[in-house]
Design a protein around this motif. Structure first.
Motif, PDB file in Angstrom:
ATOM      1  N   LEU A  28       0.818  -1.210   0.000  1.00 49.16           N
ATOM      2  CA  LEU A  28       0.000   0.000   0.000  1.00 49.16           C
ATOM      3  C   LEU A  28       0.853   1.262   0.000  1.00 49.16           C
ATOM      4  O   LEU A  28       0.521   2.246  -0.675  1.00 49.16           O
ATOM      5  CB  LEU A  28      -0.944   0.004   1.196  1.00 49.16           C
ATOM      6  CG  LEU A  28      -2.169  -0.884   1.070  1.00 49.16           C
ATOM      7  CD1 LEU A  28      -2.929  -0.916   2.380  1.00 49.16           C
ATOM      8  CD2 LEU A  28      -3.055  -0.417  -0.048  1.00 49.16           C
ATOM      9  N   SER A  29       1.958   1.241   0.725  1.00 49.12           N
ATOM     10  CA  SER A  29       2.833   2.414   0.707  1.00 49.12           C
ATOM     11  C   SER A  29       3.504   2.582  -0.643  1.00 49.12           C
ATOM     12  O   SER A  29       3.703   3.710  -1.106  1.00 49.12           O
ATOM     13  CB  SER A  29       3.864   2.327   1.823  1.00 49.12           C
ATOM     14  OG  SER A  29       4.757   1.265   1.591  1.00 49.12           O
ATOM     15  N   LEU A  30       3.834   1.484  -1.311  1.00 45.28           N
ATOM     16  CA  LEU A  30       4.385   1.581  -2.660  1.00 45.28           C
ATOM     17  C   LEU A  30       3.365   2.164  -3.633  1.00 45.28           C
ATOM     18  O   LEU A  30       3.703   2.993  -4.489  1.00 45.28           O
ATOM     19  CB  LEU A  30       4.854   0.212  -3.146  1.00 45.28           C
ATOM     20  CG  LEU A  30       6.175  -0.288  -2.597  1.00 45.28           C
ATOM     21  CD1 LEU A  30       6.434  -1.706  -3.074  1.00 45.28           C
ATOM     22  CD2 LEU A  30       7.300   0.622  -3.011  1.00 45.28           C
ATOM     23  N   GLU A  31       2.117   1.733  -3.521  1.00 47.17           N
ATOM     24  CA  GLU A  31       1.074   2.283  -4.385  1.00 47.17           C
ATOM     25  C   GLU A  31       0.831   3.759  -4.087  1.00 47.17           C
ATOM     26  O   GLU A  31       0.565   4.549  -4.994  1.00 47.17           O
ATOM     27  CB  GLU A  31      -0.223   1.499  -4.225  1.00 47.17           C
ATOM     28  CG  GLU A  31      -0.182   0.151  -4.873  1.00 47.17           C
ATOM     29  CD  GLU A  31       0.007   0.227  -6.371  1.00 47.17           C
ATOM     30  OE1 GLU A  31      -0.610   1.095  -7.022  1.00 47.17           O
ATOM     31  OE2 GLU A  31       0.798  -0.575  -6.880  1.00 47.17           O
ATOM     32  N   ILE A  36       1.617   9.448  -5.952  1.00 46.73           N
ATOM     33  CA  ILE A  36       2.227  10.765  -5.773  1.00 46.73           C
ATOM     34  C   ILE A  36       3.142  11.094  -6.947  1.00 46.73           C
ATOM     35  O   ILE A  36       3.138  12.219  -7.454  1.00 46.73           O
ATOM     36  CB  ILE A  36       2.978  10.834  -4.430  1.00 46.73           C
ATOM     37  CG1 ILE A  36       2.010  10.645  -3.269  1.00 46.73           C
ATOM     38  CG2 ILE A  36       3.721  12.153  -4.299  1.00 46.73           C
ATOM     39  CD1 ILE A  36       0.879  11.636  -3.225  1.00 46.73           C
ATOM     40  N   VAL A  37       3.915  10.106  -7.410  1.00 48.44           N
ATOM     41  CA  VAL A  37       4.763  10.326  -8.584  1.00 48.44           C
ATOM     42  C   VAL A  37       3.903  10.619  -9.805  1.00 48.44           C
ATOM     43  O   VAL A  37       4.252  11.459 -10.646  1.00 48.44           O
ATOM     44  CB  VAL A  37       5.688   9.114  -8.815  1.00 48.44           C
ATOM     45  CG1 VAL A  37       6.381   9.185 -10.161  1.00 48.44           C
ATOM     46  CG2 VAL A  37       6.707   9.016  -7.713  1.00 48.44           C
ATOM     47  N   LEU A  59       0.441   5.294 -15.871  1.00 50.54           N
ATOM     48  CA  LEU A  59      -0.670   4.746 -15.094  1.00 50.54           C
ATOM     49  C   LEU A  59      -0.903   3.279 -15.435  1.00 50.54           C
ATOM     50  O   LEU A  59      -1.199   2.462 -14.553  1.00 50.54           O
ATOM     51  CB  LEU A  59      -1.932   5.570 -15.342  1.00 50.54           C
ATOM     52  CG  LEU A  59      -3.107   5.347 -14.410  1.00 50.54           C
ATOM     53  CD1 LEU A  59      -2.707   5.671 -12.990  1.00 50.54           C
ATOM     54  CD2 LEU A  59      -4.272   6.191 -14.836  1.00 50.54           C
ATOM     55  N   THR A  60      -0.729   2.905 -16.694  1.00 48.02           N
ATOM     56  CA  THR A  60      -0.879   1.508 -17.105  1.00 48.02           C
ATOM     57  C   THR A  60       0.176   0.627 -16.439  1.00 48.02           C
ATOM     58  O   THR A  60      -0.139  -0.445 -15.911  1.00 48.02           O
ATOM     59  CB  THR A  60      -0.765   1.395 -18.632  1.00 48.02           C
ATOM     60  OG1 THR A  60      -1.736   2.237 -19.236  1.00 48.02           O
ATOM     61  CG2 THR A  60      -0.971  -0.023 -19.088  1.00 48.02           C
ATOM     62  N   PHE A  61       1.417   1.092 -16.434  1.00 47.93           N
ATOM     63  CA  PHE A  61       2.473   0.313 -15.793  1.00 47.93           C
ATOM     64  C   PHE A  61       2.288   0.241 -14.277  1.00 47.93           C
ATOM     65  O   PHE A  61       2.590  -0.786 -13.658  1.00 47.93           O
ATOM     66  CB  PHE A  61       3.849   0.892 -16.119  1.00 47.93           C
ATOM     67  CG  PHE A  61       4.343   0.498 -17.472  1.00 47.93           C
ATOM     68  CD1 PHE A  61       4.602  -0.828 -17.776  1.00 47.93           C
ATOM     69  CD2 PHE A  61       4.535   1.456 -18.447  1.00 47.93           C
ATOM     70  CE1 PHE A  61       5.054  -1.195 -19.026  1.00 47.93           C
ATOM     71  CE2 PHE A  61       4.986   1.098 -19.701  1.00 47.93           C
ATOM     72  CZ  PHE A  61       5.252  -0.234 -19.997  1.00 47.93           C
ATOM     73  N   SER A  62       1.775   1.287 -13.678  1.00 45.12           N
ATOM     74  CA  SER A  62       1.561   1.246 -12.231  1.00 45.12           C
ATOM     75  C   SER A  62       0.419   0.294 -11.865  1.00 45.12           C
ATOM     76  O   SER A  62       0.473  -0.357 -10.818  1.00 45.12           O
ATOM     77  CB  SER A  62       1.307   2.645 -11.687  1.00 45.12           C
ATOM     78  OG  SER A  62       0.096   3.151 -12.184  1.00 45.12           O
TER      79      SER A  62
END
Length: 93
Positions: A28-31, A36-37, A59-62
């Motif tokens: 969750l912290s990574l997401e 934020i990025v 956004l697709t890669f995230s």
């Protein structure tokens, strides 16, 4: 505005470094940091009048990264029974 985004990003790094118990909190912290990025990138591209296609690609890669993290979490829970990082050795599970 950008100072608040940087502050939020460093708060996400702090949670990532201090969350040592559950794998779900780490994911969750990574997401949170990815979002934020994403907001920083969107503000940068919008401010300099660049095309926003790269934002959609990011956004697709995230989303793919989030789905991969959740699939690893589900496979670890199915094989070991919980998501506590301290309760098992990574080499055994």
């Amino acid at each position: 505005m950008i100072i608040y985004l940087y502050f939020m990003f460093f708060c996400g790094i702090w949670v990532f470094c201090s969350g040592r118990n559950h794998l779900l909190i780490i994911l969750l912290s990574l997401e949170f940091m990815v979002l934020i990025v994403y907001m920083i990138l969107y503000n940068f591209l919008y401010f300099y009048n660049y095309e926003l296609f790269f934002v959609v690609l990011f956004l697709t890669f995230s989303v793919c990264e989030g789905a991969l993290g959740l699939s690893i979490l589900v496979s670890m829970i199915r094989s070991c029974g919980n998501d506590y990082l301290n309760s098992y050795n990574m080499l055994q599970c």
